[in-house]
Design an enzyme around this catalytic site. Structure first.
Site, mmCIF file in Angstrom:
data_model
loop_
_atom_site.group_PDB
_atom_site.id
_atom_site.type_symbol
_atom_site.label_atom_id
_atom_site.label_comp_id
_atom_site.label_asym_id
_atom_site.label_seq_id
_atom_site.Cartn_x
_atom_site.Cartn_y
_atom_site.Cartn_z
ATOM 1 N N CYS A 112 -106.157 -65.000 -64.249
ATOM 2 C CA CYS A 112 -105.728 -66.015 -65.195
ATOM 3 C C CYS A 112 -106.027 -67.378 -64.586
ATOM 4 C CB CYS A 112 -104.238 -65.868 -65.475
ATOM 5 S SG CYS A 112 -103.596 -67.074 -66.665
ATOM 6 N N TYR B 151 -96.524 -71.814 -69.860
ATOM 7 C CA TYR B 151 -96.163 -71.006 -71.027
ATOM 8 C C TYR B 151 -94.656 -70.808 -71.160
ATOM 9 C CZ TYR B 151 -101.001 -69.792 -72.107
ATOM 10 O OH TYR B 151 -102.318 -69.853 -72.483
#
Length: 464
Positions: A173, A259
């Protein structure tokens, strides 16, 4: 690994990120004895594959390298005898992401690529495909490493390792990379002089930071980044940078993932997302326009380098991280990276055999995570819910189990329970019918018993 003529295959080779991938290999030309790069896509992605593939060839030529760049729609041809396989595909292309965002938002519920209802549906579509890729790999390249950065990366990686049995899988990621750079900038200390420990699951991790004198700098960074006197600028292109609650982060004593905004300040994030939806400017719609502009750039026969505009796409650093992962495995470099990998007791609050996203060196035998231990209760409770949700999503994706899918929707903190959870599940199943063969029986039942659901989805997507 001792081969001196590497074959690398990329599933989803027609992606707009491919130029960054090629740039990453070129940067490491002295570390990786590449002979062949195979870019593979599906028929629907053929035009983009040809455009970005031609650009990849120009980039290799401009670098003065003799690498062979092959373009193909035949996955098996690309996989045969590969040493490394990277995956960067999107089942249903960006139109599927638009559905993931717009259908929930039409009900005032968050629609997002990897979180909430949209994230679960991306997993439903993607997990069966990654497992089919692994079946081909078992036959055609049984010793290859699988480097996955297809989202939702954590769930896809867990499916590959636990259910596909492909232990030589790592998930990547770009989010931790941005957090590392942000910390170095705020502290005024070179990134290589800081020590980071990340722990959690993909798009739901926290981290702590130390300097080379052994002083922990985490609380200082919370002040510098999230203090009331500072503007909280996110390094993530695809997430609105609504401010976190400073007092909450100080109490937690860990730096959040960007997030976490969807969970810690859910109301603000949802309000902003609904406003974007009402203006026809959901993130997926914006990305589709950005990607169209990128491919117009890529068509230029004189362009033989990665354009700066690619940074606006939202996933910058993904591909470079994949190249570093491959270089670190091949050369046993032991580069410190944040990876989705088997837990094996690294985080004591989560199942031993689940996949977590954690820091550690990348060796020739894979990732060796640093021990984290336990989370404080405030983090432990929510991450256990999230991991339970992920495991349920994976089971539903593999089995096509409607009950498990509904349970996953009920568990997910960003999806209202009860009737709304079922409504969203049914509408998204109808919308993604062509890419959910495992759910064919459930979809047929909904279409027969709920014609109004199909009508609603059809009408909504007309305005796509």
């Amino acid at each position: 690994m001792t081969r001196d003529a590497l074959k690398i295959a990329t599933i989803g080779g027609g992606s707009s990120y491919t130029p960054e991938l090629i740039e990453g290999y070129i940067k490491r030309k002295d570390e990786l004895p590449i002979k062949e790069i195979w870019l593979v896509d599906i028929e629907a992605g053929k035009e983009k594959l040809e455009i970005v593939g031609a650009m990849a060839k120009r980039m290799v030529k401009a670098a003065g390298l003799d690498w062979e760049v092959h373009l193909t729609l035949d996955r098996r041809e690309a996989l045969k005898d590969a040493d490394f396989v990277s995956t960067q595909f999107r089942v249903g292309l960006l139109d599927a992401r638009i559905k993931d965002e717009r259908i929930p938002l039409s009900h005032g519920v968050l629609g997002q690529e990897t979180n909430g209802a949209g994230g679960m549906f991306k997993a439903f579509r993607t997990i069966p495909v990654i497992l089919s890729i692994i079946e081909d790999m078992k036959e055609l390249c049984p010793n290859a490493w699988l480097v996955n950065f297809t989202n939702p990366a954590g769930m896809v990686t867990e499916a590959a390792i636990k259910h596909g049995g492909w232990k030589k899988t790592v998930g990547l990621c770009n989010v931790p990379i941005g957090h590392r750079k942000q910390a170095a900038e705020k502290l005024g200390i070179p990134e290589e002089d800081l020590f980071f420990k990340f722990a959690g699951i993909n798009h739901f991790h926290w981290h702590r930071v130390w300097d080379k004198e052994g002083n922990e700098r985490t609380q200082e960074l919370i002040d510098l980044i999230y203090g009331p006197q500072n503007e909280q600028e996110s390094h993530l292109k695809n997430i609105w940078d609504a401010p976190f609650h400073y007092e909450q982060l100080k109490d937690l004593g860990m730096l959040p993932c960007g997030y976490h905004r969807y969970y810690y300040i859910e109301d603000e994030m949802l309000k902003h997302s609904v406003e974007e939806f009402e203006k026809g400017e959901t993130r997926a719609q914006v990305v589709k326009e950005t990607e169209a502009r990128l491919f117009e750039l890529y068509k230029d026969p004189q362009l033989d380098y990665k354009p700066k505009e690619l940074e606006e796409r939202g996933g910058t650093h993904y591909s470079d991280a994949a190249c570093e992962m491959i270089a670190s495995i091949y050369n046993d470099k032991r580069t410190d990276m944040v990876v989705s990998t088997e837990n094996n007791g690294t985080i004591t609050d989560l199942p031993y055999d689940c996949v977590v996203e954690v820091s550690g060196p990348v060796t020739s035998h894979g990732h060796e995570p640093y021990n984290w231990g336990a989370f404080p209760p405030a983090a432990r409770g929510i991450i256990q819910v999230m991991k339970g949700m992920e495991e349920t999503v994976i089971r539903a994706a593999i089995d096509g189990d409607y009950g498990a899918a509904l349970h996953a929707f009920t568990i997910n903190p960003l999806v209202p329970g009860g009737t709304m959870a079922k409504t969203l599940l049914d509408e998204l199943l109808i919308a993604h019918k062509d890419h959910l063969p495992n759910f064919s029986k459930a979809i047929a039942k909904i279409e027969t018993e709920q014609p109004e659901t199909r009508a609603y989805v059809t009408e909504l997507m007309k305005s796509n």
